[in-house]
Design a protein around this motif. Structure first.
Motif, PDB file in Angstrom:
ATOM      1  N   ASP A 150      41.603 -12.054 -34.767  1.00  0.00           N
ATOM      2  CA  ASP A 150      41.714 -10.869 -35.618  1.00  0.00           C
ATOM      3  C   ASP A 150      40.395 -10.129 -35.789  1.00  0.00           C
ATOM      4  O   ASP A 150      40.153  -9.498 -36.816  1.00  0.00           O
TER       5      ASP A 150
ATOM      6  N   LYS B  55      40.295  -6.859 -31.573  1.00  0.00           N
ATOM      7  CA  LYS B  55      40.381  -6.729 -30.107  1.00  0.00           C
ATOM      8  C   LYS B  55      41.283  -5.571 -29.686  1.00  0.00           C
ATOM      9  O   LYS B  55      40.961  -4.830 -28.761  1.00  0.00           O
TER      10      LYS B  55
ATOM     11  N   ASN C 255      51.711 -15.173 -30.619  1.00  0.00           N
ATOM     12  CA  ASN C 255      50.879 -15.558 -31.775  1.00  0.00           C
ATOM     13  C   ASN C 255      49.851 -14.471 -32.058  1.00  0.00           C
ATOM     14  O   ASN C 255      49.345 -14.360 -33.167  1.00  0.00           O
TER      15      ASN C 255
ATOM     16  N   HIS D 189      47.732  -7.526 -32.300  1.00  0.00           N
ATOM     17  CA  HIS D 189      46.621  -6.613 -32.055  1.00  0.00           C
ATOM     18  C   HIS D 189      46.971  -5.219 -32.575  1.00  0.00           C
ATOM     19  O   HIS D 189      47.914  -4.591 -32.095  1.00  0.00           O
TER      20      HIS D 189
ATOM     21  N   THR E 174      51.480 -20.148 -35.958  1.00  0.00           N
ATOM     22  CA  THR E 174      52.236 -18.919 -36.233  1.00  0.00           C
ATOM     23  C   THR E 174      53.742 -19.166 -36.090  1.00  0.00           C
ATOM     24  O   THR E 174      54.532 -18.244 -36.278  1.00  0.00           O
TER      25      THR E 174
ATOM     26  N   GLN F 150      43.541 -14.341 -29.681  1.00  0.00           N
ATOM     27  CA  GLN F 150      42.918 -15.341 -30.556  1.00  0.00           C
ATOM     28  C   GLN F 150      41.392 -15.187 -30.501  1.00  0.00           C
ATOM     29  O   GLN F 150      40.919 -14.096 -30.257  1.00  0.00           O
TER      30      GLN F 150
ATOM     31  N   THR G 205      44.446 -23.080 -31.099  1.00  0.00           N
ATOM     32  CA  THR G 205      45.665 -22.704 -30.399  1.00  0.00           C
ATOM     33  C   THR G 205      45.724 -23.540 -29.106  1.00  0.00           C
ATOM     34  O   THR G 205      44.880 -24.408 -28.883  1.00  0.00           O
TER      35      THR G 205
HETATM   36  P1  IMO Z   1      44.935 -12.554 -32.454  1.00  0.00           P
HETATM   37  O1  IMO Z   1      45.074 -12.362 -30.967  1.00  0.00           O
HETATM   38  C1  IMO Z   1      44.280 -15.337 -35.736  1.00  0.00           C
HETATM   39  C2  IMO Z   1      45.914 -19.379 -35.284  1.00  0.00           C
HETATM   40  C3  IMO Z   1      47.049 -19.773 -36.200  1.00  0.00           C
HETATM   41  C4  IMO Z   1      46.792 -21.262 -36.316  1.00  0.00           C
HETATM   42  C5  IMO Z   1      46.319 -21.626 -34.914  1.00  0.00           C
HETATM   43  C6  IMO Z   1      47.410 -22.181 -34.015  1.00  0.00           C
HETATM   44  O2  IMO Z   1      45.723 -11.583 -33.259  1.00  0.00           O
HETATM   45  O3  IMO Z   1      43.501 -12.622 -32.844  1.00  0.00           O
HETATM   46  P2  IMO Z   1      49.465 -21.090 -32.722  1.00  0.00           P
HETATM   47  O4  IMO Z   1      50.614 -20.293 -33.233  1.00  0.00           O
HETATM   48  O5  IMO Z   1      48.636 -20.406 -31.698  1.00  0.00           O
HETATM   49  O6  IMO Z   1      49.873 -22.472 -32.282  1.00  0.00           O
HETATM   50  O7  IMO Z   1      48.539 -21.316 -34.020  1.00  0.00           O
HETATM   51  O8  IMO Z   1      45.806 -20.442 -34.350  1.00  0.00           O
HETATM   52  N1  IMO Z   1      46.149 -18.137 -34.508  1.00  0.00           N
HETATM   53  C7  IMO Z   1      45.560 -16.968 -34.766  1.00  0.00           C
HETATM   54  N2  IMO Z   1      44.728 -16.609 -35.770  1.00  0.00           N
HETATM   55  N3  IMO Z   1      44.595 -14.442 -34.777  1.00  0.00           N
HETATM   56  C8  IMO Z   1      45.408 -14.801 -33.754  1.00  0.00           C
HETATM   57  O9  IMO Z   1      45.648 -13.988 -32.701  1.00  0.00           O
HETATM   58  C9  IMO Z   1      45.962 -16.098 -33.736  1.00  0.00           C
HETATM   59  N4  IMO Z   1      46.813 -16.751 -32.912  1.00  0.00           N
HETATM   60  C10 IMO Z   1      46.898 -18.006 -33.389  1.00  0.00           C
HETATM   61  O10 IMO Z   1      46.953 -19.129 -37.438  1.00  0.00           O
HETATM   62  O11 IMO Z   1      45.737 -21.504 -37.199  1.00  0.00           O
END
Ligand code: IMO
Ligand code: GDP
Ligand code: MG
Length: 421
Positions: free
Chosen positions: A14, A17, A39, A42, A130, A223, A238
């Protein structure tokens, strides 16, 4: 031959990106996602509107761009189809602007159920996923049981689907987890039909042919580096390689073909879900960051945990990614702070540590350096020279610590609220 430039997050996701990719897209012909799946959330702001993309690359709104969903991505056909129809509603012909790798894996309805079952079974130690089925889908990929986009066109696709679903039901029974996936499954097959409109490609060939033709490609990370399966705060991560190395495996690009690596960070720090976060603030300052920064998840709506910028973690991410240019986001959120803190070291069990340790847990006490805040609105600044001195000092310190220039600064969510140096 051209190289692939990369945009990726240096914190826990977050970082902004989506906005940066949208801003940079006019310089590129192709935008490609290389890992992660729905997950991700954007956000893009332009023309007074906001869009949140989960699987579709953030180049989709720019005329003339081609968008690729690479082999390293995991796809939920329900979420992707819904996203596509929202973009199509704006008049964009998504089918002509996007190709999907045959090698990308599918997230089944039962992967979502397994994600929920696993989290429920972990109780207090849950990852805070997520719940999009990401972990179980990547487990089937590495376990060599997965279903891929290319399989959709095989005559025995239904049998393969049923066999994997049965295996998942067996696992769900072991969790003693009951869930009815029938309704989602119906939507899932409608999603599969919708995906058949797209060209399924050997994206590694497409990408490398583009490079031979000197076509400019930007890889869009999802992520963040501290959520990487190998180097993040395991197990609170993740299930994919979010680092630059993921571009090589997630798109089929050789390491020698990586060009600029744009590393994005927020002027402070956030995390959503469980796991270590050394500079997290539990006080009124943390709450102010959350409210002013509107720190609520783009995918799940969950409140994000907030804290000060962590240079120990940032330097680790810069090193692991080979970052060539830094991009600082959400600088405007710090407008009204008298004092801004930055972690420059850690104390772990009484010992000073200047790197991101294996034992990244609650035993870390950050060592802070304080900066005088700029205490004014910087949202309308469009030229670096116009920034107040306190702001310039903050940026200069980060550059000196990381050894990489801050080339882009963002002072608001809109495309226009961006300063390129
Ligand atoms: P963007 O691309 C922030 C976090 C989840 C959790 C961990 C595992 O928008 O930056 P998952 O569903 O992947 O198995 O979750 O990763 N998480 C993110 N946190 N931004 C994201 O994506 C995330 N994608 C997964 O909150 O802690
Ligand atoms: P991503 O997952 O890295 O694309 O980031 P998200 O979209 O999940 O979260 C970033 C949020 O911050 C979004 O709501 C963006 O619109 C917003 N944003 C991005 N850059 C800025 C900025 O410089 N200032 C402010 N105030 N908001 C920003
Ligand atoms: Mg996001």
């Amino acid at each position: 031959m051209k190289k692939v430039d990369v945009v990726l997050g240096l914190q826990w996701g977050d970082e902004g990106k989506g906005k940066v990719v949208d801003v940079l897209t006019p310089n590129y012909d192709v935008i490609a996602r290389f890992q992660g799946g729905p997950n991700a959330g954007h956000s893009l702001h332009f023309g007074g509107e906001k869009f949140v993309l989960h699987t579709v690359p953030s180049g989709i709104f720019r005329d003339g761009s081609m968008n690729i969903i690479g082999n390293g991505v995991v796809i939920d056909p329900v979420i992707l189809a819904e996203e596509i129809s929202q973009i199509e509603a704006t008049g964009i012909d998504v089918v002509s602007r996007m190709k999907i790798s045959k090698r990308a894996h599918l997230i089944l309805p039962t992967h979502r159920a397994l994600d929920a079952a696993s989290e429920a079974a972990k109780g207090k130690t849950k990852i805070g996923s997520t719940l999009k089925g990401i972990g179980p889908a990547y487990m089937d990929k590495t376990g060599r049981n997965g279903l891929r986009v290319g399989d959709i066109l095989l005559p025995d696709f239904m049998e393969r689907y049923q066999a994997l679903k049965e295996k998942h039901f067996f696992q769900l029974r072991q969790y003693d987890y009951q869930v009815d996936t029938t309704a989602y499954e119906q939507e899932w097959f409608r999603g599969i039909e919708s995906l058949k409109r797209f060209e399924f490609v050997d994206s590694e060939m497409v990408v490398n042919n583009y490079l031979k033709q000197d076509t400019a490609i930007l890889a869009e990370g999802a992520q963040g580096s501290l959520l990487d399966i190998d180097f993040g705060t395991y197990p609170y991560v993740t299930s994919s390689n979010t680092l630059c190395a993921g571009v090589c495996t997630g798109l089929g690009v050789a390491p020698t073909r990586i060009g600029e690596v744009y590393g994005i960070f927020k002027a402070y720090c956030t995390r959503v879900g469980s796991g270590p976060f050394p500079t997290e603030l539990f006080d009124a300052t943390g709450e102010t960051l959350r409210q002013v920064g509107n720190e609520f998840g783009a995918t799940t709506g969950r409140p994000r945990r907030c804290g000060w910028l962590d240079l120990v973690a940032l330097k680790y991410a810069v090193m692991m990614n080979g970052v060539t240019a830094l991009i600082m986001m959400k600088s405007d959120i710090l407008n009204d702070f008298d004092i801004i803190k930055v972690a420059v070291g850690y104390e772990v069990n009484g010992q000073k540590v200047d790197y991101f340790p294996y034992e990244a847990d609650e035993n870390i006490t950050p060592i802070y350096r304080e900066f005088e805040g700029w205490n004014c609105d910087i949202c309308n600044v469009r030229d670096f020279e116009q920034f107040p001195q306190q702001f310039k000092d903050y940026v200069a310190f980060i550059e000196a610590e990381c050894g990489v220039p801050v080339k882009i600064i963002s002072v608001g969510p809109d495309r226009e609220e961006t300063i390129v140096r």
